[in-house]
Scaffold this motif. Structure first.
Motif, PDB file in Angstrom:
ATOM      1  N   LEU A 175      51.299  34.566  38.414  1.00 40.91           N
ATOM      2  CA  LEU A 175      50.259  35.434  38.985  1.00 40.91           C
ATOM      3  C   LEU A 175      49.056  34.589  39.422  1.00 40.91           C
ATOM      4  O   LEU A 175      48.566  34.698  40.545  1.00 40.91           O
ATOM      5  N   VAL A 176      48.615  33.723  38.504  1.00 41.32           N
ATOM      6  CA  VAL A 176      47.421  32.923  38.804  1.00 41.32           C
ATOM      7  C   VAL A 176      47.728  31.915  39.912  1.00 41.32           C
ATOM      8  O   VAL A 176      46.947  31.750  40.852  1.00 41.32           O
ATOM      9  N   GLU A 177      48.889  31.259  39.838  1.00 37.41           N
ATOM     10  CA  GLU A 177      49.252  30.312  40.900  1.00 37.41           C
ATOM     11  C   GLU A 177      49.369  31.030  42.241  1.00 37.41           C
ATOM     12  O   GLU A 177      49.040  30.475  43.280  1.00 37.41           O
ATOM     13  N   GLY A 178      49.840  32.263  42.211  1.00 40.93           N
ATOM     14  CA  GLY A 178      49.934  33.053  43.450  1.00 40.93           C
ATOM     15  C   GLY A 178      48.560  33.226  44.082  1.00 40.93           C
ATOM     16  O   GLY A 178      48.362  32.983  45.272  1.00 40.93           O
ATOM     17  N   LEU A 179      47.596  33.585  43.264  1.00 39.93           N
ATOM     18  CA  LEU A 179      46.237  33.801  43.786  1.00 39.93           C
ATOM     19  C   LEU A 179      45.618  32.505  44.293  1.00 39.93           C
ATOM     20  O   LEU A 179      44.867  32.499  45.269  1.00 39.93           O
ATOM     21  N   LEU A 180      45.940  31.404  43.600  1.00 41.16           N
ATOM     22  CA  LEU A 180      45.311  30.130  43.967  1.00 41.16           C
ATOM     23  C   LEU A 180      45.830  29.584  45.303  1.00 41.16           C
ATOM     24  O   LEU A 180      45.364  28.559  45.783  1.00 41.16           O
ATOM     25  N   GLY A 181      46.751  30.301  45.901  1.00 39.17           N
ATOM     26  CA  GLY A 181      47.155  29.964  47.271  1.00 39.17           C
ATOM     27  C   GLY A 181      46.068  30.339  48.274  1.00 39.17           C
ATOM     28  O   GLY A 181      46.088  29.908  49.424  1.00 39.17           O
ATOM     29  N   ALA A 182      45.102  31.142  47.860  1.00 40.31           N
ATOM     30  CA  ALA A 182      44.033  31.571  48.775  1.00 40.31           C
ATOM     31  C   ALA A 182      42.932  30.514  48.833  1.00 40.31           C
ATOM     32  O   ALA A 182      42.738  29.739  47.888  1.00 40.31           O
ATOM     33  N   ASP A 183      42.195  30.499  49.941  1.00 37.94           N
ATOM     34  CA  ASP A 183      41.034  29.614  50.041  1.00 37.94           C
ATOM     35  C   ASP A 183      39.862  30.214  49.274  1.00 37.94           C
ATOM     36  O   ASP A 183      39.043  29.501  48.725  1.00 37.94           O
ATOM     37  N   LEU A 184      39.788  31.536  49.261  1.00 36.33           N
ATOM     38  CA  LEU A 184      38.690  32.215  48.573  1.00 36.33           C
ATOM     39  C   LEU A 184      39.251  33.455  47.878  1.00 36.33           C
ATOM     40  O   LEU A 184      39.900  34.286  48.516  1.00 36.33           O
ATOM     41  N   VAL A 185      39.030  33.534  46.569  1.00 35.39           N
ATOM     42  CA  VAL A 185      39.429  34.720  45.802  1.00 35.39           C
ATOM     43  C   VAL A 185      38.140  35.432  45.400  1.00 35.39           C
ATOM     44  O   VAL A 185      37.276  34.828  44.749  1.00 35.39           O
ATOM     45  N   GLY A 186      37.996  36.684  45.781  1.00 32.56           N
ATOM     46  CA  GLY A 186      36.800  37.446  45.435  1.00 32.56           C
ATOM     47  C   GLY A 186      37.068  38.373  44.265  1.00 32.56           C
ATOM     48  O   GLY A 186      38.134  38.995  44.174  1.00 32.56           O
ATOM     49  N   LEU A 187      36.102  38.424  43.350  1.00 29.34           N
ATOM     50  CA  LEU A 187      36.112  39.395  42.249  1.00 29.34           C
ATOM     51  C   LEU A 187      34.771  40.111  42.343  1.00 29.34           C
ATOM     52  O   LEU A 187      33.847  39.604  42.976  1.00 29.34           O
ATOM     53  N   HIS A 188      34.637  41.281  41.686  1.00 23.39           N
ATOM     54  CA  HIS A 188      33.405  42.029  41.910  1.00 23.39           C
ATOM     55  C   HIS A 188      32.139  41.378  41.335  1.00 23.39           C
ATOM     56  O   HIS A 188      31.117  41.341  41.991  1.00 23.39           O
ATOM     57  N   VAL A 189      32.217  40.940  40.079  1.00 22.25           N
ATOM     58  CA  VAL A 189      30.971  40.523  39.419  1.00 22.25           C
ATOM     59  C   VAL A 189      31.172  39.193  38.664  1.00 22.25           C
ATOM     60  O   VAL A 189      32.305  38.838  38.316  1.00 22.25           O
ATOM     61  N   PRO A 190      30.080  38.472  38.402  1.00 20.11           N
ATOM     62  CA  PRO A 190      30.198  37.174  37.729  1.00 20.11           C
ATOM     63  C   PRO A 190      30.956  37.248  36.394  1.00 20.11           C
ATOM     64  O   PRO A 190      31.642  36.302  36.013  1.00 20.11           O
ATOM     65  N   ARG A 191      30.833  38.374  35.699  1.00 22.77           N
ATOM     66  CA  ARG A 191      31.568  38.552  34.440  1.00 22.77           C
ATOM     67  C   ARG A 191      33.078  38.319  34.644  1.00 22.77           C
ATOM     68  O   ARG A 191      33.760  37.720  33.817  1.00 22.77           O
ATOM     69  N   TYR A 192      33.621  38.818  35.755  1.00 23.79           N
ATOM     70  CA  TYR A 192      35.060  38.651  36.008  1.00 23.79           C
ATOM     71  C   TYR A 192      35.375  37.202  36.403  1.00 23.79           C
ATOM     72  O   TYR A 192      36.466  36.699  36.117  1.00 23.79           O
ATOM     73  N   VAL A 193      34.418  36.549  37.068  1.00 20.12           N
ATOM     74  CA  VAL A 193      34.635  35.133  37.423  1.00 20.12           C
ATOM     75  C   VAL A 193      34.700  34.312  36.131  1.00 20.12           C
ATOM     76  O   VAL A 193      35.538  33.423  35.984  1.00 20.12           O
ATOM     77  N   ARG A 194      33.846  34.668  35.167  1.00 17.76           N
ATOM     78  CA  ARG A 194      33.893  33.941  33.885  1.00 17.76           C
ATOM     79  C   ARG A 194      35.226  34.184  33.178  1.00 17.76           C
ATOM     80  O   ARG A 194      35.816  33.276  32.603  1.00 17.76           O
ATOM     81  N   ALA A 195      35.717  35.420  33.269  1.00 16.22           N
ATOM     82  CA  ALA A 195      37.016  35.719  32.643  1.00 16.22           C
ATOM     83  C   ALA A 195      38.126  34.930  33.352  1.00 16.22           C
ATOM     84  O   ALA A 195      39.083  34.461  32.718  1.00 16.22           O
TER      85      ALA A 195
END
Ligand code: G6P
Length: 483
Positions: A175-195
């Protein structure tokens, strides 16, 4: 004459159009309204993985909408199984609701592969592809492998799961490797980026922390993870709030409900929304307070959702049973303390409820963002009314002036509902509401969509030399393999 080359490709689970008894109409929601003008301008392609083919083909638009050809069992295992029976509960912290089944994971991989293939086929050279949400998380890497020339963005619209929870997903690394194929992955808030960063640590994926997000080196390329809080069509809701027919409908609703105080909740019927817990908190208030019994009505709009998944069918029954019990205990021939509407309301009807409500009760147990909170604020012409908001919703991070509540704290939830229901509004409430209105205005969905796309182009250009080299390398690998 040469036509402008189509550049933007959107990939999502839902199509921008849906079939209704009145024909094919635009799908509801701010995301669609933000993306449609962009798609019209770029004359691109919208790939809707879970869509009805007819709705796609019949739409007369200056861009193409493509559905995937999938066997119905694959579609069901992807949608009801891996997406909504595993990833959704996992991301919202409902691990005990998760079911991880190998055949559902296979279907998920198959749908992502099919979406990546269609995107690879339709994207012109150097195009921008923007993929949406947890139903399609593997598409970025699968598409990157087929088309290294593309600029790929991804937006994850729900909470990012805490690392402890994600580790129980048998295909967490994929799942994570799949997402890391993107140049930019957006999440709503910094809390989720920390997670997300915790997840990378847990999986041992090397990364660099930056002030604004995380950078993950992927060969010669980088994947960035950043917070991009979504908003709503602020002007659309504000103009409904100023509409005289909407105001007249709001006055009608208030008088039909007996002229007392009106509390409003609007949710898809989803266990993450905390609907039963909210109803039970209101039931306790009815037990305790004659003023609540006489003067307060809770309107719960519950949009039926995902009823092919057992947990959702069970929830709907529990909601209906709870409302029935409250009605039986506290209702009478002229008084109904809770009104449940188990259907979708159009924007006009919703706006009338937003105007009629003295407070919006937005108390999900977990929510990626929650746009109902935004809509309530934007629709009201004046800075009045109150917003009771869960601290566990992403919206709490961007709307700190709301009345924040812990939805797991039974007494706290009850007393917070009691307060917004009964306490007279003060100058401090109107200051809060004015501040909230200013915040919501700054978070429009158009700004979100154009800002994300501009940032996507920017981060790709920052690494352009490295990526050009990677593209050349990939091309030479293809040539070598062909020999
Ligand atoms: C959430 C998700 C969306 C999803 C929507 C409705 O907002 O983030 O991806 O489309 O719920 O759910 P449904 O299963 O009906 O598409």
């Amino acid at each position: 004459m040469k036509t402008r080359s189509p550049r933007l490709v959107i990939v999502s689970a839902r199509a921008p159009f849906v079939r209704t008894p009145n024909g094919i109409v635009r799908a509801p929601g701010g995301l669609i309204s933000a993306l449609l003008p962009l798609m019209r301008r770029s004359r691109g392609t919208w790939i809707a993985a879970g869509a009805d083919r007819d709705a796609c083909e019949a739409s007369e638009l200056p861009f193409r909408v493509r559905a995937l050809s999938l066997p119905s069992e694959t579609r069901a295992a992807w949608y009801a199984g891996a997406s909504n029976g595993a990833l959704w509960p996992l991301s919202h912290g409902f691990v005990e609701v998760c079911r991880f089944r190998a055949e559902q994971a296979r279907a998920y991989f198959e749908v992502c592969r099919a979406a990546a293939e269609v995107a690879a086929e339709h994207a012109p050279p150097g195009a921008v592809v923007w993929i949406h949400d947890y139903q399609l998380a593997l598409v970025p890497a699968l598409l990157r492998a087929r088309r290294p020339d593309l600029t790929i963005g991804f937006f994850w619209h729900i909470p990012w799961p805490v690392a402890e929870n994600l580790r129980v997903l048998p295909w967490a690394s994929e799942l994570v490797e799949g997402l890391l194929g993107a140049d930019l992955v957006g999440l709503h808030v910094p809390r989720y980026v920390r997670a997300f960063r915790d997840t990378l640590d847990e999986l041992g994926v090397a990364h660099v922390n930056e002030e604004e997000g995380i950078v993950v080196p992927r060969g010669a390329r980088h994947a960035r993870i950043e917070a991009w809080p979504i908003g709503i069509d602020v002007e659309g809701w504000a103009s409904l709030g100023r509409d005289e027919t909407v105001a007249a409908e709001a006055a009608h609703i208030t008088s039909e409900l007996g002229g007392g105080r009106v509390l409003l909740s609007v949710d898809r019927m989803d266990y993450a929304k905390g609907i039963v817990e909210r109803l039970e908190a209101f039931e306790r208030l009815l037990e305790q307070s004659s003023e609540v019994r006489e003067r307060v009505t809770l309107v719960q709009i519950g949009v039926p959702s995902r009823e092919t998944v057992a947990a959702y069918r069970d929830l709907r029954q529990r909601i209906e049973a709870t409302v029935g019990r409250i009605q039986g205990r506290f209702g009478g021939p002229r008084r109904k303390p809770v009104h449940l509407f188990a259907r979708t309301l159009d924007a006009h009807e919703l706006a009338a409820y937003y105007l009629a409500a003295d407070a919006a009760i937005v108390t999900p147990k977990r929510d990626g963002m929650n746009l109902v909170a935004f809509e309530y604020i934007a629709t009201r012409p004046r800075p009045n009314g109150r917003l009771l908001l869960s601290m566990t919703a992403g919206a709490a991070d961007v709307l700190p002036e709301a009345h924040l509540v812990n939805p797991y704290d039974e007494e706290g939830l009850g007393s917070a509902i009691g307060h917004v229901a009964l306490a007279p509004e003060t100058a401090s409430d109107s200051t809060r509401m004015a501040a909230l209105k200013a915040r919501v205005s700054r978070l429009s969905v158009e700004t979100w969509a154009s800002g994300f796309l501009a940032r996507l182009e920017q981060v790709t250009q920052e690494h352009a030399p490295a990526q050009a080299q990677e593209t050349r390398l990939a091309a030479s690998v293809r040539v070598t393999r062909a020999r």
